[in-house]
Design a protein around this motif. Structure first.
Motif, mmCIF file in Angstrom:
data_model
loop_
_atom_site.group_PDB
_atom_site.id
_atom_site.type_symbol
_atom_site.label_atom_id
_atom_site.label_comp_id
_atom_site.label_asym_id
_atom_site.label_seq_id
_atom_site.Cartn_x
_atom_site.Cartn_y
_atom_site.Cartn_z
ATOM 1 N N ALA A 116 0.832 -1.204 0.000
ATOM 2 C CA ALA A 116 0.000 0.000 0.000
ATOM 3 C C ALA A 116 0.867 1.254 0.000
ATOM 4 C CB ALA A 116 -0.934 -0.010 1.210
ATOM 5 N N LEU A 149 -7.526 1.802 4.355
ATOM 6 C CA LEU A 149 -6.426 0.983 4.854
ATOM 7 C C LEU A 149 -6.412 0.983 6.372
ATOM 8 C CD1 LEU A 149 -3.782 -0.613 4.261
ATOM 9 C CD2 LEU A 149 -2.581 1.574 4.377
ATOM 10 N N PRO A 169 -5.270 -4.238 5.032
ATOM 11 C CA PRO A 169 -4.823 -4.305 3.628
ATOM 12 C C PRO A 169 -5.538 -5.342 2.771
ATOM 13 C CG PRO A 169 -3.282 -5.468 5.032
ATOM 14 C CD PRO A 169 -4.323 -4.877 5.949
#
Length: 283
Positions: free
Chosen positions: A67, A93, A98
């Motif tokens: 990410a 997030l 994730p």
């Protein structure tokens, strides 16, 4: 609330920090240069503090290194409503973890994946389309990309021309990549006026133009195919598509001011996880 920041990646991370500290959700983001004189919304001016940006970066990386890489690359793209899309991505997030990254069609992921795919395609083309010229021993070139590509082209060209001194100017974003003696740097440059070619450089340009014209088979010309693999927007800075004036020798570039060699200062906005460093890079 509108968040005003300096337009840098670290500045954007500081906006995320301020948002969670103040428990407010910005309706828009604007850099200092883009912010309108009048606004109906309250404005919060966010200062770039490295301690704050590093704290946010660590928290994102701890949750998902993937990410963090995606966020960094997407920040340098030209996608619409960029900061809002990135902010929503970070929100999800933090809220869900994730796992959603495995679903490219997720509404928080899709804009980023699409923008990064466009960035990757532009990078691939520029690695082959950049045309350097010789300015008294210093190689120089200009590009006109849609995305902020210099942080990603940096390692490629510094590796390829490790023994040279060169500069690469991004006309669109006013950024200049400098490299010399194993050190590279990215600086802001609103404009750049290049010296006309000397006799030898003009001759090399003519040779390259002649080669380009010679290898083409007129009977098999496919304009549509050429436009697909060589879009017209790249041609304005490619030697083989220049006007005749580009092939005429002018005053010696030795008398023209050139960008100074890098002083070893780390490149601006270079994220440690963005890619392999250039050989001998000062960063």
């Amino acid at each position: 609330m509108v968040y005003e920041y300096d337009g840098s990646y670290n500045g954007f991370l500081c906006c995320i920090f301020e948002s969670y500290i103040n428990r407010e959700f910005p309706i828009a983001f604007a850099s200092n240069e883009e912010f309108p004189a009048l606004s109906l919304y309250s404005v919060r001016n966010v200062e770039t503090v490295l301690a704050h940006s590093n704290r946010v970066l660590r928290s994102i990386t701890d949750r998902s290194p993937r990410a963090a890489r995606l966020l960094y690359r997407a920040f340098h793209t030209c996608m619409d409503n960029r900061e809002i899309c990135l902010y929503r991505f970070v929100q999800k997030l933090y809220a869900d973890g994730p796992q959603f990254l495995r679903r490219p069609s997720d509404e928080a992921c899709f804009p980023l994946y699409k923008a990064v795919r466009h960035l990757s395609g532009e990078l691939e083309k520029l690695r082959g389309f950049v045309r350097f010229s010789d300015y008294s021993g210093v190689l120089g070139a200009e590009i006109q990309p849609k995305n902020r590509v210099l942080p990603f082209l940096r390692s490629h060209f510094c590796s390829r021309y490790a023994n040279e001194s060169f500069f690469l100017y991004d006309r669109t974003h006013g950024e200049l990549l400098l490299y010399s003696g194993g050190c590279s740097r990215i600086v802001q440059a609103d404009s750049l006026i290049l010296a006309p070619p000397d006799g030898q450089e003009a001759q090399y340009r003519k040779l390259w133009k002649t080669f380009f014209d010679t290898v083409a088979i007129e009977e098999r010309c496919n304009t549509r195919c050429q436009n697909t693999f060589l879009p017209k927007r790249y041609r304005s800075v490619m030697t083989e598509f220049q006007s005749e004036n580009a092939f005429n020798p002018g005053a010696s570039p030795a008398n023209e001011p050139l960008p100074s060699a890098p002083d070893g200062t780390p490149a601006l906005e270079i994220h440690p996880g963005s890619g392999p460093p250039a050989p001998g890079s000062c960063t």
